[in-house]
Design a protein around this motif. Structure first.
Motif, PDB file in Angstrom:
ATOM      1  N   SER A 192      38.850   6.858  -7.020  1.00  0.00           N
ATOM      2  CA  SER A 192      38.820   5.957  -8.168  1.00  0.00           C
ATOM      3  C   SER A 192      38.409   6.740  -9.411  1.00  0.00           C
ATOM      4  O   SER A 192      38.016   7.903  -9.328  1.00  0.00           O
ATOM      5  CB  SER A 192      37.855   4.797  -7.931  1.00  0.00           C
ATOM      6  N   GLY A 193      38.533   6.087 -10.556  1.00  0.00           N
ATOM      7  CA  GLY A 193      38.201   6.760 -11.808  1.00  0.00           C
ATOM      8  C   GLY A 193      39.449   7.347 -12.444  1.00  0.00           C
ATOM      9  O   GLY A 193      40.524   6.767 -12.380  1.00  0.00           O
ATOM     10  N   SER A 194      39.316   8.515 -13.010  1.00  0.00           N
ATOM     11  CA  SER A 194      40.434   9.165 -13.719  1.00  0.00           C
ATOM     12  C   SER A 194      41.308   9.915 -12.726  1.00  0.00           C
ATOM     13  O   SER A 194      41.325  11.143 -12.677  1.00  0.00           O
ATOM     14  CB  SER A 194      39.878  10.110 -14.777  1.00  0.00           C
ATOM     15  N   ILE A 195      42.065   9.165 -11.957  1.00  0.00           N
ATOM     16  CA  ILE A 195      42.820   9.761 -10.853  1.00  0.00           C
ATOM     17  C   ILE A 195      44.214  10.194 -11.253  1.00  0.00           C
ATOM     18  O   ILE A 195      44.924  10.817 -10.467  1.00  0.00           O
ATOM     19  CB  ILE A 195      42.901   8.785  -9.662  1.00  0.00           C
ATOM     20  N   PHE A 196      44.626   9.906 -12.487  1.00  0.00           N
ATOM     21  CA  PHE A 196      46.019  10.129 -12.853  1.00  0.00           C
ATOM     22  C   PHE A 196      46.405  11.588 -12.881  1.00  0.00           C
ATOM     23  O   PHE A 196      47.579  11.923 -12.805  1.00  0.00           O
ATOM     24  CB  PHE A 196      46.316   9.480 -14.199  1.00  0.00           C
ATOM     25  N   SER A 197      45.424  12.490 -12.998  1.00  0.00           N
ATOM     26  CA  SER A 197      45.749  13.912 -13.071  1.00  0.00           C
ATOM     27  C   SER A 197      45.263  14.694 -11.855  1.00  0.00           C
ATOM     28  O   SER A 197      45.172  15.920 -11.909  1.00  0.00           O
ATOM     29  CB  SER A 197      45.143  14.517 -14.342  1.00  0.00           C
ATOM     30  N   ILE A 198      44.950  13.999 -10.777  1.00  0.00           N
ATOM     31  CA  ILE A 198      44.542  14.708  -9.562  1.00  0.00           C
ATOM     32  C   ILE A 198      45.742  15.475  -9.038  1.00  0.00           C
ATOM     33  O   ILE A 198      46.803  14.892  -8.818  1.00  0.00           O
ATOM     34  CB  ILE A 198      44.024  13.737  -8.493  1.00  0.00           C
ATOM     35  N   ASN A 199      45.603  16.785  -8.869  1.00  0.00           N
ATOM     36  CA  ASN A 199      46.738  17.568  -8.404  1.00  0.00           C
ATOM     37  C   ASN A 199      46.578  18.059  -6.974  1.00  0.00           C
ATOM     38  O   ASN A 199      47.521  18.571  -6.378  1.00  0.00           O
ATOM     39  CB  ASN A 199      47.010  18.753  -9.336  1.00  0.00           C
ATOM     40  N   LEU A 200      45.403  17.885  -6.424  1.00  0.00           N
ATOM     41  CA  LEU A 200      45.187  18.340  -5.047  1.00  0.00           C
ATOM     42  C   LEU A 200      44.059  17.524  -4.437  1.00  0.00           C
ATOM     43  O   LEU A 200      43.043  17.302  -5.092  1.00  0.00           O
ATOM     44  CB  LEU A 200      44.825  19.827  -5.025  1.00  0.00           C
ATOM     45  N   MET A 201      44.254  17.116  -3.200  1.00  0.00           N
ATOM     46  CA  MET A 201      43.181  16.471  -2.457  1.00  0.00           C
ATOM     47  C   MET A 201      43.087  17.130  -1.094  1.00  0.00           C
ATOM     48  O   MET A 201      44.088  17.635  -0.568  1.00  0.00           O
ATOM     49  CB  MET A 201      43.428  14.967  -2.306  1.00  0.00           C
ATOM     50  N   GLY A 202      41.905  17.113  -0.555  1.00  0.00           N
ATOM     51  CA  GLY A 202      41.750  17.773   0.729  1.00  0.00           C
ATOM     52  C   GLY A 202      40.556  17.296   1.508  1.00  0.00           C
ATOM     53  O   GLY A 202      39.698  16.575   0.984  1.00  0.00           O
ATOM     54  N   TRP A 203      40.536  17.703   2.747  1.00  0.00           N
ATOM     55  CA  TRP A 203      39.414  17.450   3.640  1.00  0.00           C
ATOM     56  C   TRP A 203      38.767  18.794   3.994  1.00  0.00           C
ATOM     57  O   TRP A 203      39.468  19.736   4.370  1.00  0.00           O
ATOM     58  CB  TRP A 203      39.890  16.766   4.917  1.00  0.00           C
ATOM     59  N   TYR A 204      37.461  18.805   3.865  1.00  0.00           N
ATOM     60  CA  TYR A 204      36.668  19.955   4.251  1.00  0.00           C
ATOM     61  C   TYR A 204      35.689  19.502   5.328  1.00  0.00           C
ATOM     62  O   TYR A 204      35.424  18.311   5.478  1.00  0.00           O
ATOM     63  CB  TYR A 204      35.876  20.498   3.059  1.00  0.00           C
ATOM     64  N   ARG A 205      35.136  20.459   6.041  1.00  0.00           N
ATOM     65  CA  ARG A 205      34.096  20.117   6.999  1.00  0.00           C
ATOM     66  C   ARG A 205      33.034  21.205   7.024  1.00  0.00           C
ATOM     67  O   ARG A 205      33.305  22.357   6.700  1.00  0.00           O
ATOM     68  CB  ARG A 205      34.675  19.900   8.400  1.00  0.00           C
ATOM     69  N   GLN A 206      31.855  20.786   7.405  1.00  0.00           N
ATOM     70  CA  GLN A 206      30.745  21.731   7.518  1.00  0.00           C
ATOM     71  C   GLN A 206      29.918  21.369   8.735  1.00  0.00           C
ATOM     72  O   GLN A 206      29.376  20.273   8.825  1.00  0.00           O
ATOM     73  CB  GLN A 206      29.878  21.710   6.257  1.00  0.00           C
ATOM     74  N   ALA A 207      29.854  22.321   9.646  1.00  0.00           N
ATOM     75  CA  ALA A 207      29.034  22.164  10.840  1.00  0.00           C
ATOM     76  C   ALA A 207      27.668  22.793  10.581  1.00  0.00           C
ATOM     77  O   ALA A 207      27.542  23.680   9.718  1.00  0.00           O
ATOM     78  CB  ALA A 207      29.715  22.833  12.026  1.00  0.00           C
ATOM     79  N   ILE A 238      46.497  18.498   0.523  1.00  0.00           N
ATOM     80  CA  ILE A 238      47.810  17.959   0.155  1.00  0.00           C
ATOM     81  C   ILE A 238      47.916  17.932  -1.360  1.00  0.00           C
ATOM     82  O   ILE A 238      46.993  17.517  -2.059  1.00  0.00           O
ATOM     83  CB  ILE A 238      48.022  16.546   0.764  1.00  0.00           C
ATOM     84  N   THR A 239      49.046  18.420  -1.867  1.00  0.00           N
ATOM     85  CA  THR A 239      49.251  18.464  -3.304  1.00  0.00           C
ATOM     86  C   THR A 239      49.848  17.148  -3.795  1.00  0.00           C
ATOM     87  O   THR A 239      50.275  16.306  -3.003  1.00  0.00           O
ATOM     88  CB  THR A 239      50.194  19.595  -3.679  1.00  0.00           C
ATOM     89  N   SER A 240      49.912  17.010  -5.108  1.00  0.00           N
ATOM     90  CA  SER A 240      50.505  15.806  -5.679  1.00  0.00           C
ATOM     91  C   SER A 240      51.982  15.707  -5.326  1.00  0.00           C
ATOM     92  O   SER A 240      52.541  14.610  -5.286  1.00  0.00           O
ATOM     93  CB  SER A 240      50.323  15.802  -7.199  1.00  0.00           C
ATOM     94  N   ARG A 289      40.882  17.904 -10.163  1.00  0.00           N
ATOM     95  CA  ARG A 289      41.482  17.440 -11.415  1.00  0.00           C
ATOM     96  C   ARG A 289      41.011  18.361 -12.526  1.00  0.00           C
ATOM     97  O   ARG A 289      39.826  18.579 -12.680  1.00  0.00           O
ATOM     98  CB  ARG A 289      41.080  16.000 -11.713  1.00  0.00           C
ATOM     99  N   SER A 290      41.948  18.916 -13.244  1.00  0.00           N
ATOM    100  CA  SER A 290      41.616  19.830 -14.345  1.00  0.00           C
ATOM    101  C   SER A 290      40.691  20.940 -13.871  1.00  0.00           C
ATOM    102  O   SER A 290      39.714  21.278 -14.535  1.00  0.00           O
ATOM    103  CB  SER A 290      40.953  19.051 -15.501  1.00  0.00           C
ATOM    104  N   GLU A 291      41.012  21.476 -12.714  1.00  0.00           N
ATOM    105  CA  GLU A 291      40.288  22.605 -12.120  1.00  0.00           C
ATOM    106  C   GLU A 291      38.851  22.264 -11.732  1.00  0.00           C
ATOM    107  O   GLU A 291      38.068  23.152 -11.436  1.00  0.00           O
ATOM    108  CB  GLU A 291      40.300  23.815 -13.058  1.00  0.00           C
ATOM    109  N   ILE A 292      38.513  20.995 -11.744  1.00  0.00           N
ATOM    110  CA  ILE A 292      37.196  20.562 -11.290  1.00  0.00           C
ATOM    111  C   ILE A 292      37.371  19.877  -9.942  1.00  0.00           C
ATOM    112  O   ILE A 292      38.282  19.072  -9.762  1.00  0.00           O
ATOM    113  CB  ILE A 292      36.544  19.585 -12.287  1.00  0.00           C
TER     114      ILE A 292
END
Length: 115
Positions: free
Chosen positions: A25-40, A51-53, A99-102
């Motif tokens: 949610s929020g300023s999602i219009f410019s999200i160019n990449l989403m992903g799942w990370y994990r830490q054990a 996954i890219t846009s 988004r925007s390298e953040i």
């Protein structure tokens, strides 16, 4: 600003399945990449799947053939279908959106696989 909230973690036996969800949610219009990370515990955070846009996907070698990342743009939701779970998949799983390298992180959802 982008907010992401994970859900769907839990305790599962080895060989079982779980599906994680991540609502953005929020300023999602410019999200160019989403992903799942994990830490054990005692290990560094690692990329599990991204996954890219444009729909391109990438997976860690350890989960290829078992995990599937997908996104529902209409619901602004990212998924991670995890099959054939192993004890080595036990970790805190985090959703991230770029988004925007953040990179924006969620709080994480715990996945525990019992052998």
């Amino acid at each position: 600003q982008v907010q992401v909230v994970e859900s769907g973690g839990g305790l599962v036996q080895a060989g079982g399945s779980l599906r994680l969800s991540c609502a953005a949610s929020g300023s999602i219009f410019s999200i160019n990449l989403m992903g799942w990370y994990r830490q054990a515990p005692g290990k560094e955070r690692e990329l599990v799947a991204g996954i890219t846009s444009g729909g391109g996907t990438t997976y860690a070698d350890s989960v290829k053939g078992r995990f599937t990342i997908s996104r529902d743009n209409a619901k602004n939701t990212l998924y991670l279908q995890m099959n054939s779970l192993k004890s080595g998949d036990t970790a805190m799983y985090y959703c991230a959106a770029r988004r925007s390298e953040i990179l924006y992180w969620g709080q994480g959802t715990q996945v525990t696989v019992s052998s």
